[in-house]
Design an enzyme around this catalytic site. Structure first.
Site: not given
Length: 484
Positions: A288, A179, A385, A254
């Site tokens: 990330c 996906k 973040e 992750e």
């Protein structure tokens, strides 16, 4: 609009057939640099996903029992197909994601390298014969494909993130339902086309675009999906982990990061600046493992900031498809708004904007690469973040203070440090709670090494010899009665 040499596929791959959504709905795909609609993809949901799972489940018995060299050869062919089409794939990636074309070319290349790595590594996935306590027995440990794998991938690295999942899954003998993110679906769908072109059997690779809630819900509900591999936010990852409990799926996650970049007084400042530009501004800060917090020791703080400001001011901002551009647009308006909120919060708490700080004159979702000094732990970006081109610089005095500050987060994905002190290097390895640590380098990801975080940055590893582990089940067999 170019179809990128036939690589832009506007349908889903289910059981060897290219199909639209059952309801006929579509999703527009936007070029973030121009605002233009590149094309559409199916707005699939529960029904399409269940059909894809059924196709993968039906294909699993034959694929899992296929000859090892059959799988190895197909993976090498897939690697070659990626590299033969590198330029068109890179242009497609930049068109839907926005990153500079030189970065897109690199993403295609490392994705191909992951495929080749796992084609080679599966030949070393050895079992074990364990010494038995009695002479009439033999104890065997063997590895077997886990089953149907669901791979859910993000928009920031839409090609290479799927490579990290398809490579080990297909090498191990698993079948896949993927996906891709709806913002960047073409870089995911093209994997289906290339797999089909090089000869993977129907149903081994299936790709569904559409509603994240419906597709993800069907994946998590299905007892036929035995493993889920996800790259994305920690919030969504936690939801998937909870949902995996009902069918006891294997999961590898992750997730988010909050990477510190520590520069000590003894560092090579020019090398640290070079590393900082890569670690912070690659993909416009939308990775990330991007630096979130710069910790610079007091003795070189001002010199580092001056050189960083000079380097950031020189960055060329524009359409990533144009040669020479180093910073493209952010992915969408929400990303721009978040960066603006972080800057506003920092300024209200005493932070100093020394470079950038506002939307770029190009309009749209372009944003000026930004530096804020005087950063403190109460500012929002100390814990959140950033995911944008904002460098927050903190000042520190001693090593213990830097390590404590670096670890003051629930995340533990990547950390960077610049120092010439060998002893300090090993103290950092012991002291930093991060799965990836770069010493004197801002770009450390490589197919040969495990990639994955600690704490709330995830579980499991991608790459390295460890990258196969989550796609294999381990069986123990005791054979008795051998002396009679």
């Amino acid at each position: 609009m170019s179809n990128f040499n036939g690589l832009m596929v506007e349908a889903n791959l289910i059981g060897g057939r290219w199909v639209g959504s059952d309801a006929g709905g579509t999703i527009n795909v936007i070029n973030p640099a121009t605002g233009e609609v590149i094309g559409t993809v199916p707005n699939g949901g529960t029904d399409e996903t269940n059909r894809a799972i059924a196709a993968a489940n039906a294909a699993f018995p034959d694929w899992s029992k296929s000859n090892l060299m059959t799988r190895v050869t197909l993976l090498h062919s897939l690697h070659d197909a990626l590299m033969d089409n590198q330029e068109d794939l890179a242009q497609l990636l930049t068109a839907e994601q926005g990153k500079p074309i030189f970065e897109a070319r690199g993403e295609i290349a490392i994705g191909a390298a992951y495929i080749r790595w796992f084609a080679e590594e599966i030949r070393r996935a050895k079992g074990e014969i364990v010494p038995a306590p009695t002479a009439d027995r033999r104890l065997l440990v063997t590895h077997h494909p886990v089953g149907v794998v669901a791979a859910i991938t993000p928009w920031n690295f839409p090609s290479s993130m799927l490579a990290r999942k398809l490579g080990p899954a297909l090498a191990a003998g698993c079948t896949v339902v993927a996906k891709p993110a709806t913002a960047t679906p073409y870089s995911g769908l093209v994997w289906g086309k290339l797999c089909e072109d090089v000869g993977f059997p129907a149903g081994v690779v299936n790709i569904v675009t559409g509603s994240a809630r419906q597709v993800g819900g069907a994946i998590m509900d299905s007892p036929d999906v035995r493993k889920v591999t996800f790259t994305g936010s920690t919030e969504v990852g936690k939801t998937l982990i909870r949902q995996s409990a009902d069918t006891v799926k294997k999961v590898s996650m992750e997730l988010g990061g909050n990477a510190p970049f520590i520069v000590f007084d003894d560092a090579d400042v020019d090398a640290a600046i070079e590393g900082a530009m890569i670690a912070k501004f690659r993909n416009m800060g939308q990775t990330c493992v991007c630096t979130n917090r710069f910790y610079v020791q007091a003795g070189i703080h001002d010199a580092f900031v001056a050189k960083l400001k000079e380097a950031v001011a020189a960055l060329v901002v524009g359409n990533g498809a144009e040669d020479g551009v180093q910073q493209g647009p952010l992915i969408d308006d929400g990303a721009v708004t978040k960066v603006e909120e972080l800057i506003s919060d920092a300024k209200s708490k005493g932070g100093n904007v020394v470079q950038g700080g506002k939307r770029h004159g190009n309009g749209g979702t372009f944003f000026e690469p930004t530096i804020i000094t005087g950063a403190t732990d109460d500012m929002q970006f100390a814990t959140d973040e950033i995911f944008g081109p904002l460098a927050a610089v903190f000042k520190f005095d001693d090593e213990a203070e830097a390590i404590e500050a670096a670890n003051a987060t629930e995340y533990g994905l990547a950390a960077y440090a610049y120092t010439r002190d060998l002893g300090r290097t090993f103290r950092l390895n012991d002291g930093l709670d991060y799965g990836l640590i770069g010493i004197n380098s801002g770009l450390i990801t490589t197919v040969e090494a495990p990639f994955g975080g600690l704490k709330e940055s995830g579980m499991g590893k991608e790459g390295g010899s460890q990258g196969l582990d989550d796609y294999l089940e381990t069986k123990y067999m005791c054979v008795a009665g051998l002396s009679s």
